[in-house]
Design a protein around this motif. Structure first.
Motif, PDB file in Angstrom:
ATOM      1  N   CYS A   1     -11.173  -3.322  -5.642  1.00 24.78           N
ATOM      2  CA  CYS A   1     -11.628  -2.633  -6.852  1.00 24.78           C
ATOM      3  C   CYS A   1     -11.150  -1.185  -6.922  1.00 24.78           C
ATOM      4  CB  CYS A   1     -13.157  -2.651  -6.924  1.00 24.78           C
ATOM      5  SG  CYS A   1     -13.886  -4.307  -6.983  1.00 24.78           S
ATOM      6  N   LEU A   2     -10.493  -0.707  -5.881  1.00 18.93           N
ATOM      7  CA  LEU A   2     -10.117   0.706  -5.831  1.00 18.93           C
ATOM      8  C   LEU A   2      -9.098   1.074  -6.909  1.00 18.93           C
ATOM      9  CD1 LEU A   2      -9.695   1.474  -2.015  1.00 18.93           C
ATOM     10  CD2 LEU A   2     -11.497   2.281  -3.549  1.00 18.93           C
ATOM     11  N   PRO A   3      -9.262   2.233  -7.523  1.00 16.84           N
ATOM     12  CA  PRO A   3      -8.188   2.768  -8.376  1.00 16.84           C
ATOM     13  C   PRO A   3      -7.022   3.222  -7.505  1.00 16.84           C
ATOM     14  CG  PRO A   3      -9.966   4.356  -8.170  1.00 16.84           C
ATOM     15  CD  PRO A   3     -10.450   3.099  -7.504  1.00 16.84           C
ATOM     16  N   THR A   4      -5.850   3.311  -8.092  1.00 21.22           N
ATOM     17  CA  THR A   4      -4.657   3.671  -7.339  1.00 21.22           C
ATOM     18  C   THR A   4      -4.463   5.185  -7.312  1.00 21.22           C
ATOM     19  OG1 THR A   4      -3.211   3.610  -9.273  1.00 21.22           O
ATOM     20  CG2 THR A   4      -3.595   1.525  -8.109  1.00 21.22           C
ATOM     21  N   TYR A   5      -3.463   5.613  -6.564  1.00 23.33           N
ATOM     22  CA  TYR A   5      -3.131   7.035  -6.478  1.00 23.33           C
ATOM     23  C   TYR A   5      -2.756   7.579  -7.856  1.00 23.33           C
ATOM     24  CZ  TYR A   5      -0.938  11.369  -4.870  1.00 23.33           C
ATOM     25  OH  TYR A   5      -0.611  12.696  -4.683  1.00 23.33           O
ATOM     26  N   ASN A   6      -2.032   6.804  -8.626  1.00 20.58           N
ATOM     27  CA  ASN A   6      -1.608   7.260  -9.951  1.00 20.58           C
ATOM     28  C   ASN A   6      -2.784   7.424 -10.915  1.00 20.58           C
ATOM     29  OD1 ASN A   6       1.090   7.380  -9.261  1.00 20.58           O
ATOM     30  ND2 ASN A   6       1.485   5.246  -9.854  1.00 20.58           N
ATOM     31  N   GLN A   7      -3.916   6.792 -10.596  1.00 19.31           N
ATOM     32  CA  GLN A   7      -5.086   6.877 -11.465  1.00 19.31           C
ATOM     33  C   GLN A   7      -6.022   8.022 -11.088  1.00 19.31           C
ATOM     34  OE1 GLN A   7      -6.243   2.755 -10.771  1.00 19.31           O
ATOM     35  NE2 GLN A   7      -5.822   2.242 -12.921  1.00 19.31           N
ATOM     36  N   ILE A   8      -6.273   8.223  -9.802  1.00 15.97           N
ATOM     37  CA  ILE A   8      -7.237   9.262  -9.401  1.00 15.97           C
ATOM     38  C   ILE A   8      -6.699  10.207  -8.330  1.00 15.97           C
ATOM     39  CG2 ILE A   8      -9.214   7.829 -10.007  1.00 15.97           C
ATOM     40  CD1 ILE A   8      -9.628   7.340  -6.999  1.00 15.97           C
ATOM     41  N   GLY A   9      -5.425  10.086  -7.992  1.00 10.69           N
ATOM     42  CA  GLY A   9      -4.834  11.013  -7.042  1.00 10.69           C
ATOM     43  C   GLY A   9      -5.242  10.751  -5.606  1.00 10.69           C
ATOM     44  N   VAL A  10      -5.401  11.829  -4.832  1.00  7.22           N
ATOM     45  CA  VAL A  10      -5.603  11.709  -3.388  1.00  7.22           C
ATOM     46  C   VAL A  10      -6.933  11.056  -3.039  1.00  7.22           C
ATOM     47  CG1 VAL A  10      -6.733  13.960  -3.098  1.00  7.22           C
ATOM     48  CG2 VAL A  10      -5.363  13.005  -1.231  1.00  7.22           C
ATOM     49  N   LEU A  11      -7.883  10.994  -3.989  1.00  9.72           N
ATOM     50  CA  LEU A  11      -9.150  10.326  -3.711  1.00  9.72           C
ATOM     51  C   LEU A  11      -8.946   8.837  -3.438  1.00  9.72           C
ATOM     52  CD1 LEU A  11     -12.223  10.554  -3.542  1.00  9.72           C
ATOM     53  CD2 LEU A  11     -12.317  10.159  -6.023  1.00  9.72           C
ATOM     54  N   ALA A  12      -7.908   8.240  -3.989  1.00 10.15           N
ATOM     55  CA  ALA A  12      -7.652   6.814  -3.798  1.00 10.15           C
ATOM     56  C   ALA A  12      -7.409   6.475  -2.326  1.00 10.15           C
ATOM     57  CB  ALA A  12      -6.484   6.356  -4.666  1.00 10.15           C
ATOM     58  N   PRO A  13      -6.455   7.119  -1.633  1.00 14.63           N
ATOM     59  CA  PRO A  13      -6.285   6.807  -0.215  1.00 14.63           C
ATOM     60  C   PRO A  13      -7.481   7.200   0.637  1.00 14.63           C
ATOM     61  CG  PRO A  13      -4.839   8.619  -0.864  1.00 14.63           C
ATOM     62  CD  PRO A  13      -5.401   8.032  -2.119  1.00 14.63           C
ATOM     63  N   ILE A  14      -8.237   8.224   0.218  1.00 15.24           N
ATOM     64  CA  ILE A  14      -9.439   8.598   0.966  1.00 15.24           C
ATOM     65  C   ILE A  14     -10.465   7.466   0.913  1.00 15.24           C
ATOM     66  CG2 ILE A  14     -11.433  10.143   0.995  1.00 15.24           C
ATOM     67  CD1 ILE A  14      -9.576  12.385   0.085  1.00 15.24           C
ATOM     68  N   LEU A  15     -10.698   6.923  -0.275  1.00 14.27           N
ATOM     69  CA  LEU A  15     -11.632   5.796  -0.408  1.00 14.27           C
ATOM     70  C   LEU A  15     -11.126   4.569   0.355  1.00 14.27           C
ATOM     71  CD1 LEU A  15     -12.568   6.108  -4.197  1.00 14.27           C
ATOM     72  CD2 LEU A  15     -14.003   6.676  -2.217  1.00 14.27           C
ATOM     73  N   LEU A  16      -9.818   4.373   0.346  1.00 11.61           N
ATOM     74  CA  LEU A  16      -9.224   3.265   1.090  1.00 11.61           C
ATOM     75  C   LEU A  16      -9.545   3.386   2.576  1.00 11.61           C
ATOM     76  CD1 LEU A  16      -7.245   0.789   1.055  1.00 11.61           C
ATOM     77  CD2 LEU A  16      -5.421   2.451   1.516  1.00 11.61           C
ATOM     78  N   VAL A  17      -9.413   4.578   3.117  1.00 10.50           N
ATOM     79  CA  VAL A  17      -9.697   4.812   4.533  1.00 10.50           C
ATOM     80  C   VAL A  17     -11.179   4.582   4.837  1.00 10.50           C
ATOM     81  CG1 VAL A  17      -9.800   6.583   6.326  1.00 10.50           C
ATOM     82  CG2 VAL A  17      -7.752   6.353   4.925  1.00 10.50           C
TER      83      VAL A  17
ATOM     84  N   PHE B   1       0.800  -1.215   0.000  1.00  8.57           N
ATOM     85  CA  PHE B   1       0.000   0.000   0.000  1.00  8.57           C
ATOM     86  C   PHE B   1       0.840   1.275   0.000  1.00  8.57           C
ATOM     87  CE2 PHE B   1      -4.296  -1.711   1.787  1.00  8.57           C
ATOM     88  CZ  PHE B   1      -4.491  -2.358   0.586  1.00  8.57           C
ATOM     89  N   ASN B   2       2.044   1.197   0.553  1.00 11.79           N
ATOM     90  CA  ASN B   2       2.903   2.392   0.532  1.00 11.79           C
ATOM     91  C   ASN B   2       3.265   2.785  -0.898  1.00 11.79           C
ATOM     92  OD1 ASN B   2       4.439  -0.001   0.349  1.00 11.79           O
ATOM     93  ND2 ASN B   2       6.295   1.070   1.003  1.00 11.79           N
ATOM     94  N   LYS B   3       3.270   1.818  -1.806  1.00 14.60           N
ATOM     95  CA  LYS B   3       3.632   2.104  -3.205  1.00 14.60           C
ATOM     96  C   LYS B   3       2.401   2.327  -4.084  1.00 14.60           C
ATOM     97  CE  LYS B   3       7.701  -0.827  -2.618  1.00 14.60           C
ATOM     98  NZ  LYS B   3       8.340  -2.117  -2.958  1.00 14.60           N
ATOM     99  N   VAL B   4       1.270   1.763  -3.683  1.00 12.15           N
ATOM    100  CA  VAL B   4       0.067   1.860  -4.501  1.00 12.15           C
ATOM    101  C   VAL B   4      -0.742   3.113  -4.174  1.00 12.15           C
ATOM    102  CG1 VAL B   4      -2.147   0.754  -5.027  1.00 12.15           C
ATOM    103  CG2 VAL B   4      -0.074  -0.633  -4.845  1.00 12.15           C
ATOM    104  N   PHE B   5      -0.850   3.432  -2.889  1.00 12.18           N
ATOM    105  CA  PHE B   5      -1.699   4.546  -2.477  1.00 12.18           C
ATOM    106  C   PHE B   5      -0.926   5.769  -1.974  1.00 12.18           C
ATOM    107  CE2 PHE B   5      -4.554   0.875  -2.141  1.00 12.18           C
ATOM    108  CZ  PHE B   5      -5.625   1.341  -2.904  1.00 12.18           C
TER     109      PHE B   5
END
Length: 447
Positions: A108-124, A44-48
């Motif tokens: 199913c989440l997109p990564t940080y490189n795909q949608i930016g900061v929204l990715a870790p927000i959805l992860l949380v 996750f440190n590399k994906v998000f």
């Protein structure tokens, strides 16, 4: 409370069916919960969080693991209320469904490189839903098995909930063994998602297993005689607030699990550059050993009491965490396996295997699920952030000693909390959590 409660013996329950349902359900539920921890430590440190430096990315990743624990106290209040008013079964069906859906969506989440900061927000957000589910899972399963069990085997039958948890951790770690062996590009693109997608089976299997389970005779008797509390949490904090505090402090022993599962794995792989596969195997083998150790410790607790078994396990963990982290720092694989299996597979099981009975026996039927859920989930929430705390005090990965001291401190708090409580293993089920008087003090159950 009406004395009619004693007319129906607890033995009329279905302890084996309840124990099997608790085991299977907890295994499925905690498979979901623990694959998140493994992914947080490895990818996750590399994906998000790819824009952070490696140390900060790791810290943020393990912090999201702790977020799941932060949601658990709130979930404990909500699901504890439902379980003490409407029954244990409804909570167990809801929790396994919620966990399965939330975990599948993580994959199913997109990564940080795909949608930016929204990715870790959805992860949380999804991790918060996982935590909400887990908040009612163990308390519901523990209450169910304890109230179905014969009085002199309550620790043994409730230990199946934790055996299921360990089995879920085995599955959650083992499924990452082939995934972790993938080339880095495949691991980070699609490989890490597979364990989360497999949780779709949780939704179906969990529902089918738990919908067939009958409500406990103890709860049914409570409804038929004294009735249920309108607001169980009010009764809980009026009559049992000391026991809630005691459970919160005792539950800090869970920091041994989170440090072992998340921090130590991350420290070994990301800081000490040890191979991923052997470190994953340490967790798998330790949990396999725990499957055998848990019911044995629980059976011992049914004979000699909860307190000596729990305290012995906690002392052992406080000492062995120093040896385990030192072995990782030295890169000594044989010693890592030896100490890891001894600590987490055997010694930790002494405390882990008997807390379902120890905590549940502090409360009456009317508030048992609320008391167990609220007390454990507040303690587990603190323990859940221990990997993040450890990552901030270890000198950027250069000094493991403060982490071992932190874990030992949590163990000491747990020991003091349990040592100052009363022993409950000889109290009949219908009298648990009640203050005995000379007029109604029951004879101890036969052991």
């Amino acid at each position: 409370m009406s004395t009619d409660q004693t007319e129906i013996p607890a033995a009329q329950g279905r302890p084996r069916q309840a124990a099997i349902a608790a085991w299977v359900g907890s295994a499925l539920e905690y498979y979901d919960f623990f694959i998140y921890g493994t992914a947080a430590a490895l990818v996750f440190n590399k994906v998000f969080f790819p824009t952070s430096d490696p140390a900060t990315g790791t810290l943020l990743a393990v912090a999201t693991f702790g977020v799941g624990y932060a949601a658990r106290p709130l979930g404990a209040f909500l699901l504890g209320h439902v379980g003490d008013r409407l029954g244990r079964k409804k909570v167990l069906v809801f929790t396994v469904l919620l966990m399965g859906v939330a975990t599948f969506l993580v994959g199913c989440l997109p990564t940080y490189n795909q949608i930016g900061v929204l990715a870790p927000i959805l992860l949380v957000v999804l991790r918060l839903l996982q935590g909400l589910s887990a908040s009612g899972e163990q308390a519901g399963a523990n209450s169910m098995t304890l109230e179905h069990a014969p009085p002199n085997r309550r620790a043994y039958y409730t230990s199946f909930t934790l055996s299921g948890t360990q089995a879920g951790q085995i599955l959650g770690t083992a499924v990452f063994l082939p995934i972790a062996a993938l080339p880095e590009e495949q691991l980070l693109s699609w490989g890490w998602r597979v364990p989360f997608w497999l949780s779709a089976f949780v939704v179906v299997a969990g529902y089918l297993i738990r919908r067939r389970l009958s409500e406990t005779p103890v709860f049914q008797r409570q409804v038929a005689t004294a009735g249920v509390a309108r607001l169980p949490v009010v009764d809980l904090f009026r009559d049992h607030w000391r026991d809630v505090v005691r459970v919160v402090l005792a539950a800090l022993i869970a920091s041994v699990s989170t440090i072992f599962t998340v921090y130590a794995l991350s420290y070994a792989v990301n800081t000490m550059d040890l191979a991923r596969a052997p470190m994953l195997w340490v967790g798998v083998l330790a949990n396999v050993v725990a499957l055998a150790a848990l019911p044995l410790w629980a059976s011992l607790a049914d004979r000699i009491g909860r307190k000596p078994v729990f305290i012995a396990g906690s002392v052992g963990c406080a000492v062995l965490m120093f040896a385990y982290l030192a072995a990782i720092a030295a890169g000594n694989y044989p010693l890592i396996f030896l100490v890891g299996i001894l600590m987490f597979g055997i010694i930790y099981s002494a405390a882990n295997g008997i807390w379902p009975a120890l905590y549940g026996e502090m409360f009456t039927t009317q508030v048992r699920l609320s008391g167990t859920a609220i007390g454990t989930q507040i303690g587990f929430a603190i323990a859940g952030f221990s990997p993040a705390i450890a990552a901030t005090i270890d000198g950027n990965g250069t000094n493991w000693l403060p982490v071992a001291i932190l874990t030992a401190a949590f163990c000491l708090i747990s020991i003091l909390a349990v040592a100052t409580g009363k022993e409950t293993h000889r109290i009949p089920t219908e009298n648990l959590g009640r203050t005995p008087t000379p007029a109604n003090r029951p004879d101890p159950i036969n052991t």
